[in-house]
Design an enzyme around this catalytic site. Sequence first.
Site, PDB file in Angstrom:
ATOM      1  N   THR A   1      -2.993   4.860 -11.098  1.00  0.00           N
ATOM      2  CA  THR A   1      -3.107   3.739 -10.150  1.00  0.00           C
ATOM      3  C   THR A   1      -4.049   2.657 -10.669  1.00  0.00           C
ATOM      4  OG1 THR A   1      -2.563   5.048  -8.212  1.00  0.00           O
ATOM      5  CG2 THR A   1      -3.933   3.105  -7.841  1.00  0.00           C
TER       6      THR A   1
ATOM      7  N   THR B   1     -16.113  -2.877  -9.371  1.00  0.00           N
ATOM      8  CA  THR B   1     -17.276  -2.145  -8.875  1.00  0.00           C
ATOM      9  C   THR B   1     -18.473  -2.217  -9.825  1.00  0.00           C
ATOM     10  OG1 THR B   1     -18.021   0.139  -8.500  1.00  0.00           O
ATOM     11  CG2 THR B   1     -16.118  -0.101  -9.894  1.00  0.00           C
ATOM     12  N   ASP B   2     -19.672  -2.060  -9.276  1.00  0.00           N
ATOM     13  CA  ASP B   2     -20.870  -2.004 -10.119  1.00  0.00           C
ATOM     14  C   ASP B   2     -20.877  -0.753 -10.996  1.00  0.00           C
ATOM     15  OD1 ASP B   2     -21.379  -0.130  -8.106  1.00  0.00           O
ATOM     16  OD2 ASP B   2     -23.314  -0.975  -7.498  1.00  0.00           O
ATOM     17  N   GLU B   3     -20.067   0.247 -10.630  1.00  0.00           N
ATOM     18  CA  GLU B   3     -20.096   1.513 -11.386  1.00  0.00           C
ATOM     19  C   GLU B   3     -19.634   1.342 -12.830  1.00  0.00           C
ATOM     20  OE1 GLU B   3     -18.939   5.117  -9.616  1.00  0.00           O
ATOM     21  OE2 GLU B   3     -19.731   4.561  -7.665  1.00  0.00           O
TER      22      GLU B   3
ATOM     23  N   ASP C   1       0.862  -1.191   0.000  1.00  0.00           N
ATOM     24  CA  ASP C   1       0.000   0.000   0.000  1.00  0.00           C
ATOM     25  C   ASP C   1       0.896   1.238   0.000  1.00  0.00           C
ATOM     26  OD1 ASP C   1      -3.209   0.511   1.134  1.00  0.00           O
ATOM     27  OD2 ASP C   1      -1.811   2.189   1.025  1.00  0.00           O
TER      28      ASP C   1
ATOM     29  N   ASN D   1     -30.616   7.825  -1.354  1.00  0.00           N
ATOM     30  CA  ASN D   1     -29.646   8.502  -0.481  1.00  0.00           C
ATOM     31  C   ASN D   1     -30.333   9.234   0.662  1.00  0.00           C
ATOM     32  OD1 ASN D   1     -27.572   7.640  -2.125  1.00  0.00           O
ATOM     33  ND2 ASN D   1     -27.513   9.544  -3.330  1.00  0.00           N
TER      34      ASN D   1
ATOM     35  N   LYS E   1     -11.802   1.978 -13.791  1.00  0.00           N
ATOM     36  CA  LYS E   1     -12.036   0.625 -13.254  1.00  0.00           C
ATOM     37  C   LYS E   1     -12.469  -0.323 -14.383  1.00  0.00           C
ATOM     38  CE  LYS E   1     -11.947  -0.652  -9.524  1.00  0.00           C
ATOM     39  NZ  LYS E   1     -10.832  -1.222  -8.691  1.00  0.00           N
TER      40      LYS E   1
ATOM     41  N   TYR F   1     -13.452   7.866 -12.683  1.00  0.00           N
ATOM     42  CA  TYR F   1     -13.182   6.740 -11.772  1.00  0.00           C
ATOM     43  C   TYR F   1     -13.695   5.436 -12.366  1.00  0.00           C
ATOM     44  CZ  TYR F   1     -14.284   3.292  -8.177  1.00  0.00           C
ATOM     45  OH  TYR F   1     -14.423   2.110  -7.486  1.00  0.00           O
TER      46      TYR F   1
HETATM   47  P1  NAD Z   1      -9.901   3.253  -0.344  1.00  0.00           P
HETATM   48  O1  NAD Z   1      -9.768   4.530  -1.094  1.00  0.00           O
HETATM   49  O2  NAD Z   1     -10.475   3.277   1.023  1.00  0.00           O
HETATM   50  O3  NAD Z   1      -8.465   2.557  -0.242  1.00  0.00           O
HETATM   51  C1  NAD Z   1      -7.589   2.486  -1.315  1.00  0.00           C
HETATM   52  C2  NAD Z   1      -6.236   2.027  -0.792  1.00  0.00           C
HETATM   53  O4  NAD Z   1      -5.349   1.923  -1.926  1.00  0.00           O
HETATM   54  C3  NAD Z   1      -5.595   2.996   0.196  1.00  0.00           C
HETATM   55  O5  NAD Z   1      -5.054   2.309   1.290  1.00  0.00           O
HETATM   56  C4  NAD Z   1      -4.494   3.655  -0.624  1.00  0.00           C
HETATM   57  O6  NAD Z   1      -3.383   4.059   0.173  1.00  0.00           O
HETATM   58  C5  NAD Z   1      -4.116   2.545  -1.585  1.00  0.00           C
HETATM   59  N1  NAD Z   1      -3.498   3.045  -2.819  1.00  0.00           N
HETATM   60  C6  NAD Z   1      -3.942   4.047  -3.617  1.00  0.00           C
HETATM   61  N2  NAD Z   1      -3.101   4.238  -4.648  1.00  0.00           N
HETATM   62  C7  NAD Z   1      -2.117   3.299  -4.500  1.00  0.00           C
HETATM   63  C8  NAD Z   1      -0.962   2.964  -5.268  1.00  0.00           C
HETATM   64  N3  NAD Z   1      -0.636   3.626  -6.391  1.00  0.00           N
HETATM   65  N4  NAD Z   1      -0.185   1.949  -4.856  1.00  0.00           N
HETATM   66  C9  NAD Z   1      -0.503   1.271  -3.718  1.00  0.00           C
HETATM   67  N5  NAD Z   1      -1.549   1.555  -2.946  1.00  0.00           N
HETATM   68  C10 NAD Z   1      -2.366   2.551  -3.345  1.00  0.00           C
HETATM   69  O7  NAD Z   1     -10.729   2.289  -1.291  1.00  0.00           O
HETATM   70  P2  NAD Z   1     -11.780   1.148  -0.907  1.00  0.00           P
HETATM   71  O8  NAD Z   1     -13.123   1.763  -0.775  1.00  0.00           O
HETATM   72  O9  NAD Z   1     -11.230   0.320   0.174  1.00  0.00           O
HETATM   73  O10 NAD Z   1     -11.797   0.330  -2.287  1.00  0.00           O
HETATM   74  C11 NAD Z   1     -10.892  -0.746  -2.503  1.00  0.00           C
HETATM   75  C12 NAD Z   1     -11.155  -1.357  -3.853  1.00  0.00           C
HETATM   76  O11 NAD Z   1     -12.495  -1.836  -3.915  1.00  0.00           O
HETATM   77  C13 NAD Z   1     -11.007  -0.376  -5.005  1.00  0.00           C
HETATM   78  O12 NAD Z   1     -10.400  -1.059  -6.075  1.00  0.00           O
HETATM   79  C14 NAD Z   1     -12.446   0.021  -5.348  1.00  0.00           C
HETATM   80  O13 NAD Z   1     -12.555   0.373  -6.704  1.00  0.00           O
HETATM   81  C15 NAD Z   1     -13.169  -1.275  -5.035  1.00  0.00           C
HETATM   82  N6  NAD Z   1     -14.583  -1.127  -4.649  1.00  0.00           N
HETATM   83  C16 NAD Z   1     -14.949  -0.251  -3.672  1.00  0.00           C
HETATM   84  C17 NAD Z   1     -16.287  -0.169  -3.296  1.00  0.00           C
HETATM   85  C18 NAD Z   1     -16.750   0.759  -2.189  1.00  0.00           C
HETATM   86  O14 NAD Z   1     -17.962   0.910  -1.990  1.00  0.00           O
HETATM   87  N7  NAD Z   1     -15.864   1.384  -1.431  1.00  0.00           N
HETATM   88  C19 NAD Z   1     -17.259  -0.963  -3.946  1.00  0.00           C
HETATM   89  C20 NAD Z   1     -16.837  -1.812  -4.975  1.00  0.00           C
HETATM   90  C21 NAD Z   1     -15.500  -1.898  -5.306  1.00  0.00           C
HETATM   91  O1  DAU Z   2     -20.922   1.452  -6.194  1.00  0.00           O
HETATM   92  C1  DAU Z   2     -19.622   1.153  -5.779  1.00  0.00           C
HETATM   93  C2  DAU Z   2     -18.861   2.432  -5.587  1.00  0.00           C
HETATM   94  O2  DAU Z   2     -19.394   3.044  -4.406  1.00  0.00           O
HETATM   95  C3  DAU Z   2     -17.356   2.247  -5.457  1.00  0.00           C
HETATM   96  O3  DAU Z   2     -16.857   1.735  -6.657  1.00  0.00           O
HETATM   97  C4  DAU Z   2     -16.673   3.571  -5.123  1.00  0.00           C
HETATM   98  O4  DAU Z   2     -15.287   3.341  -4.872  1.00  0.00           O
HETATM   99  C5  DAU Z   2     -17.310   4.149  -3.875  1.00  0.00           C
HETATM  100  O5  DAU Z   2     -16.756   5.419  -3.599  1.00  0.00           O
HETATM  101  C6  DAU Z   2     -18.810   4.266  -4.056  1.00  0.00           C
HETATM  102  O6  DAU Z   2     -19.133   5.261  -5.067  1.00  0.00           O
HETATM  103  P1  DAU Z   2     -20.362   6.286  -4.912  1.00  0.00           P
HETATM  104  O7  DAU Z   2     -20.100   7.448  -5.757  1.00  0.00           O
HETATM  105  O8  DAU Z   2     -21.652   5.584  -5.082  1.00  0.00           O
HETATM  106  O9  DAU Z   2     -20.185   6.610  -3.355  1.00  0.00           O
HETATM  107  P2  DAU Z   2     -20.320   7.971  -2.530  1.00  0.00           P
HETATM  108  O10 DAU Z   2     -20.248   7.594  -1.081  1.00  0.00           O
HETATM  109  O11 DAU Z   2     -19.383   9.013  -3.011  1.00  0.00           O
HETATM  110  O12 DAU Z   2     -21.799   8.440  -2.871  1.00  0.00           O
HETATM  111  C7  DAU Z   2     -22.920   7.623  -2.568  1.00  0.00           C
HETATM  112  C8  DAU Z   2     -24.166   8.372  -3.034  1.00  0.00           C
HETATM  113  O13 DAU Z   2     -24.332   9.540  -2.213  1.00  0.00           O
HETATM  114  C9  DAU Z   2     -24.047   8.904  -4.464  1.00  0.00           C
HETATM  115  O14 DAU Z   2     -25.332   8.837  -5.071  1.00  0.00           O
HETATM  116  C10 DAU Z   2     -23.650  10.357  -4.294  1.00  0.00           C
HETATM  117  C11 DAU Z   2     -24.312  10.736  -2.983  1.00  0.00           C
HETATM  118  N1  DAU Z   2     -23.576  11.749  -2.195  1.00  0.00           N
HETATM  119  C12 DAU Z   2     -22.267  11.534  -1.922  1.00  0.00           C
HETATM  120  C13 DAU Z   2     -21.550  12.465  -1.196  1.00  0.00           C
HETATM  121  C14 DAU Z   2     -20.086  12.237  -0.886  1.00  0.00           C
HETATM  122  C15 DAU Z   2     -24.254  12.881  -1.730  1.00  0.00           C
HETATM  123  O15 DAU Z   2     -25.446  13.064  -1.944  1.00  0.00           O
HETATM  124  N2  DAU Z   2     -23.528  13.791  -1.004  1.00  0.00           N
HETATM  125  C16 DAU Z   2     -22.202  13.630  -0.733  1.00  0.00           C
HETATM  126  O16 DAU Z   2     -21.609  14.536  -0.070  1.00  0.00           O
END
Ligand code: NAD
Ligand code: DAU
Length: 350
Positions: A105, A130-132, A35, A254, A159, A155
Amino acid sequence: MSGGFLVTGGCGFIGTNLVRLLLARFPEEEVWNLDLLTYAGSGGNLDDLAAEPRYRFVRGDVSDLRRPGDLHPRLAAGGFRAVLHLAAESHVDRSLFDAAAFLHTNVEGTRVMLEGAREAGVRLYVQVSTDEVYGSLGPTGAFTEESPLKPSSPYSASKAAADLLALSYHRTFGQDVVVTRCSNNYGPYQFPEKLIPLMISRALADEPLPVYGDGRNIRDWIHVEDHCTGIVLALERGVAGRVYNLGGDAERENLAVVCQLLAELGKPESLIRFVADRPGHDRRYAMDARRARAELGFSPRYRFELGLARTIQWYVEHEAWSRRVRDGSYRRYLEDTYRSRLEAAAPCAV
Ligand code: NAD
Ligand code: DAU
């Protein structure tokens, strides 16, 4: 099983939870965590593992595998039985300001990790996605693994590119690649730029809560522990070259999520502000996870209302953690993202 696991992004939200699960589930295995410790990664998340001999942390960039000294010889010697690639730039809003780090990245980093695994003869590779990548849904239906890729943001485009690259390594080089695509996670250790922890921390401080647009966008919420279980099932049972959708069976608007969270915290709905929408904001996500159920035995355990209540409790009890990760750069990010939007928003009744 022997050889150990290489997890990337293990100091982020999902990685932190996954490292713990792997150590518990495979008591004979080592877990290495590569990381870079960007703003989103906190080494402190795994401080309690300092005395765990099976856990190794290596600071380094996934796009430059040769730098992190002791990792490379181990990888080159085929010292891992699987790579679980999570490291990414993960926040949609940040990708709208500057997509460069996302391409670096998420795309180049994935290429380097795939190449590193291939050269080292580590066959098993899980791409956490991700579903996105599927884009946005109308009011009905759900994404299947056959849905076309129509990413909306830099983003999600990065992905989608990474997924395709990973699948190409299966098709072309016979790498045992499995791709998981999951819906929105919530739970402990999520960086407070994302909806749920952002709203919790702001509500606790009696600050206005910026809800984008009309607040009617829908996400399918899954507890992070259920997602991590799905990743491990994909590792153990996934068919190489396949994609598996993972979802939480918890579609919520939301606004409903924010109102529930305010009710749990005993805070008034008058904190809500409807602010200018996120450009390109996807309206609705929903996952058809039948393949993961049938082939992996995946079944999310958490009911959303219970999971959210526990998550809120965790943030209340870990106020010091939240304070630690909210450094100067985070405060600048909040200013840039919300200040003018909040100034332009009138307080409104829900
Ligand atoms: P996060 O942003 O919390 O963590 C990302 C981690 O990656 C951090 O620890 C960061 O330091 C590390 N990182 C970033 N750039 C790097 C690099 N160049 N080299 C090494 N490490 C690096 O993200 P998360 O929410 O834990 O998501 C993790 C994975 O899951 C991602 O690939 C994301 O696309 C995927 N994902 C997230 C969600 C969600 O809801 N959070 C849903 C579906 C998929
Ligand atoms: O669906 C999976 C994805 O979920 C992951 O791939 C991403 O890494 C993760 O960040 C997340 O993406 P979203 O864009 O859906 O998450 P976020 O928490 O940013 O936003 C969730 C919903 O809330 C979205 O519809 C935007 C809305 N939102 C978000 C923020 C930060 C607001 O209304 N206000 C806000 O301030």
